[in-house]
Design a protein around this motif. Sequence first.
Motif, PDB file in Angstrom:
ATOM      1  N   TRP A 169     -63.574  -8.843 -13.045  1.00  0.00           N
ATOM      2  CA  TRP A 169     -64.965  -8.412 -12.882  1.00  0.00           C
ATOM      3  C   TRP A 169     -65.818  -9.522 -12.271  1.00  0.00           C
ATOM      4  N   SER A 170     -65.563 -10.771 -12.646  1.00  0.00           N
ATOM      5  CA  SER A 170     -66.320 -11.895 -12.093  1.00  0.00           C
ATOM      6  C   SER A 170     -66.142 -11.992 -10.588  1.00  0.00           C
ATOM      7  N   GLU A 171     -64.926 -11.778 -10.125  1.00  0.00           N
ATOM      8  CA  GLU A 171     -64.662 -11.815  -8.681  1.00  0.00           C
ATOM      9  C   GLU A 171     -65.379 -10.675  -7.968  1.00  0.00           C
ATOM     10  N   GLU A 172     -65.382  -9.509  -8.604  1.00  0.00           N
ATOM     11  CA  GLU A 172     -66.086  -8.354  -8.029  1.00  0.00           C
ATOM     12  C   GLU A 172     -67.592  -8.631  -7.974  1.00  0.00           C
ATOM     13  N   LEU A 173     -68.096  -9.258  -9.023  1.00  0.00           N
ATOM     14  CA  LEU A 173     -69.517  -9.584  -9.092  1.00  0.00           C
ATOM     15  C   LEU A 173     -69.910 -10.572  -7.989  1.00  0.00           C
ATOM     16  N   LYS A 174     -69.084 -11.587  -7.775  1.00  0.00           N
ATOM     17  CA  LYS A 174     -69.358 -12.579  -6.728  1.00  0.00           C
ATOM     18  C   LYS A 174     -69.371 -11.935  -5.354  1.00  0.00           C
ATOM     19  N   GLU A 175     -68.444 -11.031  -5.127  1.00  0.00           N
ATOM     20  CA  GLU A 175     -68.364 -10.354  -3.828  1.00  0.00           C
ATOM     21  C   GLU A 175     -69.563  -9.452  -3.606  1.00  0.00           C
ATOM     22  N   PHE A 176     -70.035  -8.821  -4.687  1.00  0.00           N
ATOM     23  CA  PHE A 176     -71.122  -7.846  -4.562  1.00  0.00           C
ATOM     24  C   PHE A 176     -72.494  -8.503  -4.480  1.00  0.00           C
ATOM     25  N   ILE A 177     -72.706  -9.591  -5.230  1.00  0.00           N
ATOM     26  CA  ILE A 177     -74.030 -10.208  -5.327  1.00  0.00           C
ATOM     27  C   ILE A 177     -74.128 -11.534  -4.576  1.00  0.00           C
ATOM     28  N   GLY A 178     -73.020 -12.256  -4.460  1.00  0.00           N
ATOM     29  CA  GLY A 178     -73.061 -13.557  -3.792  1.00  0.00           C
ATOM     30  C   GLY A 178     -73.304 -14.678  -4.784  1.00  0.00           C
ATOM     31  N   LYS A 179     -73.975 -15.722  -4.341  1.00  0.00           N
ATOM     32  CA  LYS A 179     -74.123 -16.922  -5.169  1.00  0.00           C
ATOM     33  C   LYS A 179     -74.918 -16.679  -6.445  1.00  0.00           C
ATOM     34  N   GLY A 180     -75.747 -15.652  -6.464  1.00  0.00           N
ATOM     35  CA  GLY A 180     -76.497 -15.338  -7.674  1.00  0.00           C
ATOM     36  C   GLY A 180     -75.592 -14.976  -8.841  1.00  0.00           C
ATOM     37  N   ALA A 181     -74.366 -14.564  -8.530  1.00  0.00           N
ATOM     38  CA  ALA A 181     -73.425 -14.206  -9.590  1.00  0.00           C
ATOM     39  C   ALA A 181     -73.024 -15.417 -10.423  1.00  0.00           C
ATOM     40  N   ASP A 182     -73.103 -16.612  -9.856  1.00  0.00           N
ATOM     41  CA  ASP A 182     -72.702 -17.818 -10.596  1.00  0.00           C
ATOM     42  C   ASP A 182     -73.515 -17.981 -11.873  1.00  0.00           C
ATOM     43  N   ALA A 183     -74.829 -17.769 -11.780  1.00  0.00           N
ATOM     44  CA  ALA A 183     -75.692 -17.891 -12.962  1.00  0.00           C
ATOM     45  C   ALA A 183     -75.396 -16.787 -13.973  1.00  0.00           C
ATOM     46  N   MET A 184     -75.038 -15.602 -13.492  1.00  0.00           N
ATOM     47  CA  MET A 184     -74.705 -14.492 -14.382  1.00  0.00           C
ATOM     48  C   MET A 184     -73.413 -14.783 -15.144  1.00  0.00           C
ATOM     49  N   ILE A 185     -72.461 -15.371 -14.451  1.00  0.00           N
ATOM     50  CA  ILE A 185     -71.191 -15.740 -15.079  1.00  0.00           C
ATOM     51  C   ILE A 185     -71.402 -16.850 -16.102  1.00  0.00           C
ATOM     52  N   ALA A 186     -72.257 -17.803 -15.761  1.00  0.00           N
ATOM     53  CA  ALA A 186     -72.566 -18.893 -16.698  1.00  0.00           C
ATOM     54  C   ALA A 186     -73.239 -18.344 -17.955  1.00  0.00           C
TER      55      ALA A 186
END
Length: 379
Positions: free
Chosen positions: A263-280
């Motif tokens: 899911w994290s990889e899917e999130l990064k692909e869909f949102i871009g760098k903003g996903a990093d903060a969501m994962i953190a």
Amino acid sequence: MCEALSKAGIAHTCYVFPDKALEPDEKAVGSAVMHFDNKCDIVISVGSGVLNDIGKILSATARKPYFIVGTAPSMDGYASATSSMSMDGLKTSLPSKCADVIIGDIDVLKNAPMRMLQAGLGDMLAKYVSIAEWRIAHEITGEYYCEKIADLVRAALKRCVDNAEGLLKREDDAVKAVFEGLVIGGVAMALAGVSRPASGVEHYFSHVWDMRGLEFGTKVDLHGIQCAVATLIAARLYEKVLILAPDKGKALAYAESFSYEKWSEELKEFIGKGADAMIALEQKEGKYNVEKHAERLNIILDKWDIICRIIKEEIPSPKEIESILDKIGAPKTAKEIGIDCDLFTTFKATKDIRDKYVLSRLLWDLGEIDEFGKMLKKA
């Protein structure tokens, strides 16, 4: 404003952002700080959403009183003590400062672009969902909830809806109802100390779309317009929740099989760098932990009747919301506002934006988020 200050003999400096499409981000805040004259004893913003958010951060940083002269009844941040900002590519709410003075001249507000009037009512319609989710979160997670604050918001929302037909005609009462409602929404957030009384999953749809706009240059609309569309989406999903029969075995199996790495990889692909903060955020929060999930699930199953009652009490039917949007000539679908990304992935991403229990988290806990997402693919 400058003319009025000059006539009154009040010394002032003025800074006008050169950007035609101003983004509330690090660059904008830095520009405001760099142009700030330390001799000034008050910060006054003239504008609405973005300018207000930047002004509140500037005044908090400079430790000066803050005035906002509203130019459109378009969003509920006038009286809030936070600023909706884009930071490191993530749409986030930063602590800033509640305005000391809010000036809303109806003759100015009613002549704002019609799209901004529609956006204001759209932001108010979101309160149907936000209050429901605040109550549901209180039942499931024990989150703080205040009925008096909720009643403030409900009353303001009712006045807006009762006067909705006059908005297209720019009638004073309709414009006043929306502006006062938006201010009360901000006051409610300040009283609660959280954004719960005014935003829920519908705001997170808007945030995801904004984040994609920042990352990929995709089309975005005014925040309130996006919230209106997402409120209708949420109402349709909640209508389906009412006929759902929770299955404990299915929910436990779904949580066990869920791959956060995938899911994290899917999130990064869909949102871009903003996903990093969501994962953190997830690393700190641990909402996908199977033990925590099992505990929440037991509470959900025990309180399912209460959850359904809250939905029925707080959220109008999709047809009722469509009727309100028709009265003000506002768009009702993501396609109408140029949002062409996958709504299913958007919905799944809403559960990761903040540490807040919303519809997408409820459906993940029930193991139903994929089935409900398929409905959005047909929307």
